[in-house]
Design a protein around this motif. Structure first.
Motif, short mmCIF file in Angstrom:
data_model
loop_
_atom_site.label_atom_id
_atom_site.label_comp_id
_atom_site.label_asym_id
_atom_site.label_seq_id
_atom_site.Cartn_x
_atom_site.Cartn_y
_atom_site.Cartn_z
N GLN A 94 0.80 -1.22 0.00
CA GLN A 94 0.00 0.00 0.00
C GLN A 94 0.84 1.28 0.00
O GLN A 94 0.43 2.29 -0.52
N ASP A 133 0.60 6.07 3.85
CA ASP A 133 0.51 4.72 4.40
C ASP A 133 1.85 4.26 4.98
O ASP A 133 2.45 3.30 4.53
N SER A 136 -3.79 2.27 5.24
CA SER A 136 -4.38 3.45 5.88
C SER A 136 -4.14 4.70 5.04
O SER A 136 -3.20 4.76 4.25
N ASN A 137 -4.97 5.69 5.23
CA ASN A 137 -4.87 6.94 4.48
C ASN A 137 -4.18 7.99 5.34
O ASN A 137 -4.79 8.92 5.82
N ASP A 138 -2.87 7.80 5.58
CA ASP A 138 -2.11 8.77 6.34
C ASP A 138 -1.03 9.40 5.48
O ASP A 138 -0.79 8.97 4.36
N ASN A 149 -2.86 11.55 10.38
CA ASN A 149 -3.66 10.33 10.20
C ASN A 149 -4.89 10.60 9.34
O ASN A 149 -5.15 11.74 8.93
N ALA A 150 -5.67 9.56 9.09
CA ALA A 150 -6.83 9.66 8.20
C ALA A 150 -7.91 10.58 8.75
O ALA A 150 -8.74 11.08 7.99
#
Length: 168
Positions: free
Chosen positions: A67, A86, A92-94, A110-111
């Motif tokens: 990812q 990520d 994750s959408n970070d 962070n997301a």
């Protein structure tokens, strides 16, 4: 096969959008510049947009199992800094900025939009979490405000204990 003779040359190839990809070669067959939509690239990688709506550079990971996508900055082959998305490669959408020399994440978002400086786990309910030894300094040439219209007070804590509370 393209053969270049002489001390330097620029070779242009039409690409799929009728613009050009230009490669400038000089010296001992070294590519010194690569340009997209320009015949005169002025730096190592020169991307020129033909219109205002297309001035973008994408890093697109096309993998279901990996990812993480990032842009790394290196010096003489050694990693220095990176930024990407990520960090944990867990989907994750970070967003992160990593100090590769120290092996430390310097900035993390962070997301949920929570930002950590010195931490990759911003405290729940905060927008900004600054962690680490040292002083946090906020400078202002004119005015610095803390808006407490939602909570009604500013709390100062030392070692987790509230030592002062300011109310308007």
């Amino acid at each position: 096969t393209v053969t270049v003779s002489g001390p330097s040359a620029t070779v242009a190839f039409p690409d799929c959008c009728a613009k050009f990809v230009a490669v400038t070669v000089s010296g001992a067959d070294k590519v010194t510049a690569l340009g997209k939509c320009t015949l005169t690239p002025s730096v190592l990688l020169h991307l020129k947009s033909p219109d205002a709506s297309n001035a973008q550079l994408w890093i697109d990971r096309d993998s279901a199992s990996t990812q993480k996508s990032m842009l790394a900055f290196r010096k003489q082959g050694a990693a220095r800094w990176s930024l990407g998305t990520d960090l944990a490669d867990a989907g994750s959408n970070d967003f992160f900025i990593q100090d590769e020399v120290a092996g430390a994440t310097r900035l993390f978002v962070n997301a949920s939009g929570q930002m950590g400086i010195g931490t990759t786990s911003p405290t729940a309910g905060t927008k900004l979490d600054v962690d680490g030894a040292g002083t946090v300094l906020i400078r202002s040439a004119s005015q610095f405000e803390i808006d407490t219209s939602n909570s009604g007070y500013v709390s100062l804590k030392a070692n987790g204990l509230e030592v002062m509370r300011l109310k308007p």
